[in-house]
Enzyme design. Sequence first.
Site, PDB file in Angstrom:
ATOM      1  N   TRP A 102       0.836  -1.215   0.000  1.00 49.09           N
ATOM      2  CA  TRP A 102       0.000   0.000   0.000  1.00 49.09           C
ATOM      3  C   TRP A 102       0.861   1.251   0.000  1.00 49.09           C
ATOM      4  O   TRP A 102       0.585   2.212  -0.726  1.00 49.09           O
ATOM      5  CB  TRP A 102      -0.980  -0.016   1.171  1.00 49.09           C
ATOM      6  N   ASP A 172      -1.472   6.414   6.498  1.00 47.09           N
ATOM      7  CA  ASP A 172      -2.593   5.655   5.926  1.00 47.09           C
ATOM      8  C   ASP A 172      -2.990   4.593   6.943  1.00 47.09           C
ATOM      9  O   ASP A 172      -2.406   3.517   6.991  1.00 47.09           O
ATOM     10  CB  ASP A 172      -2.161   5.003   4.604  1.00 47.09           C
ATOM     11  N   LYS A 196     -12.576  -1.391   6.742  1.00 51.47           N
ATOM     12  CA  LYS A 196     -11.895  -2.402   7.540  1.00 51.47           C
ATOM     13  C   LYS A 196     -12.283  -2.297   9.008  1.00 51.47           C
ATOM     14  O   LYS A 196     -12.762  -3.259   9.577  1.00 51.47           O
ATOM     15  CB  LYS A 196     -10.387  -2.282   7.368  1.00 51.47           C
TER      16      LYS A 196
HETATM   17  C1  LIG Z   1      -7.444  -1.441   1.914  1.00 55.21           C
HETATM   18  C2  LIG Z   1      -6.343  -0.471   1.982  1.00 55.21           C
HETATM   19  C3  LIG Z   1      -6.204   0.544   1.022  1.00 55.21           C
HETATM   20  C4  LIG Z   1      -7.156   0.698  -0.146  1.00 55.21           C
HETATM   21  O1  LIG Z   1      -8.356   1.234   0.292  1.00 55.21           O
HETATM   22  P1  LIG Z   1      -9.492   1.704  -0.730  1.00 55.21           P
HETATM   23  O2  LIG Z   1     -10.458   2.359   0.199  1.00 55.21           O
HETATM   24  O3  LIG Z   1     -10.005   0.481  -1.394  1.00 55.21           O
HETATM   25  O4  LIG Z   1      -8.891   2.651  -1.691  1.00 55.21           O
HETATM   26  C5  LIG Z   1      -5.158   1.432   1.168  1.00 55.21           C
HETATM   27  N1  LIG Z   1      -4.297   1.336   2.194  1.00 55.21           N
HETATM   28  C6  LIG Z   1      -4.386   0.362   3.124  1.00 55.21           C
HETATM   29  C7  LIG Z   1      -3.400   0.304   4.231  1.00 55.21           C
HETATM   30  C8  LIG Z   1      -5.407  -0.563   3.036  1.00 55.21           C
HETATM   31  O5  LIG Z   1      -5.514  -1.536   3.966  1.00 55.21           O
END
Ligand SMILES: *Cc1c(COP(=O)(O)O)cnc(C)c1O
Length: 360
Positions: A102, A172, A196
């Site tokens: 990511w 993030d 999540k």
């Molecule tokens: C799932 C995830 C993403 C992507 O998220 P989207 O909302 O689908 O764009 C980005 N960074 C991390 C750490 C993730 O777990």
Amino acid sequence: MKRIINFSAGPATLPLSVLQQVQAELLDWQGSGMSVMEMSHRDKEFMSIAQDAEKTLREIAHIPANYKVLFLQGGATGQFTYVPMNLLRGRAGVDYVLTGDWGKKAAKEAGKYAKVNIAASSEADKFTHIPDPAGWKLDPDAAYVHITPNETIHGVEFHQEPDTHGVPLVADMSSNILSRPIDVTRYGLIYAGAQKNIGPSGITIVIVREDLIGQALPTTPGIFDYKQMADNESMLNTPPCFAWYVSGLVFKWIKDNGGLQAVGERNARKAALLYDYIDSQSFYRNPVRKEHRSRMNVPFTLANAELDADFLKGAKAAGLSGLKGHRSVGGMRASIYNAMTLEGVQALVDYMKEFARTRG
Ligand SMILES: *Cc1c(COP(=O)(O)O)cnc(C)c1O
């Protein structure tokens, strides 16, 4: 009704009590005579839902008044772009620390707008640890330092914030937001897709220090501009109302369950149960350095990859789903976010033991 034990990495399991409340008020939200899905976002009903959600989030995460909370769209992936568009503030360079896929994706997007310096990376070791912050090559003039506190695919997590020597830290937190107490003041900006640890997909939370916004690149579209969104209470256009509402219920669920301290302790117990079992035998293996293991996503491999399909089939029959590992790493992955119960993790460990006993 039979609910499975859902280890999906995202969208992921939600607290049953939240789903039941959604179900109970689906057709008629608190006497309004309509569903939240049918409300105007300008009506007082939805305004109260939106404001309550923000208020509860501020309360549980102890978000100081000089931070804005935004409810946006475009997912965490959208933020890979919106962060550099908004936070360069006349600077050229940005620092990225790569501890998984990511972060790599985030850095690649940022490269369209800024000079990206990879201050550290564990890619050469297949992202199985966090590079020692003492060795990070940080640029003191960088607009910000970007980290991914929990790398969802590799199961690698920061257990303390790095010191960035005054340069704003951007994180993030898609897969570990609200999983434990957090010191927001250590960050310039936090972002997270909701699907999540917070609620349904379609809404993205941004927590940003006020002084960092208002200097977006001139080409930034209005709906991607944090300042314009902040000035319009995230309603420059129609927000994802239903996802916002469910997120608010999850914040309330956290508050009612003892807040982030209690949630964090529960998550630590869940993770320990699974890792202790994995470390106690040799049929299953987790490759991540112990002190950097994720409390949210636990990847593991079987001694013999040819048994993977059978493992998954048996798991499904036992009511355990979502365990297939990410295609880039293979094996298995158990995502054990806030809404996963200790009993759910125990059921997984029991199944793993039985599978190893009969097939190992
Ligand atoms: C799932 C995830 C993403 C992507 O998220 P989207 O909302 O689908 O764009 C980005 N960074 C991390 C750490 C993730 O777990």
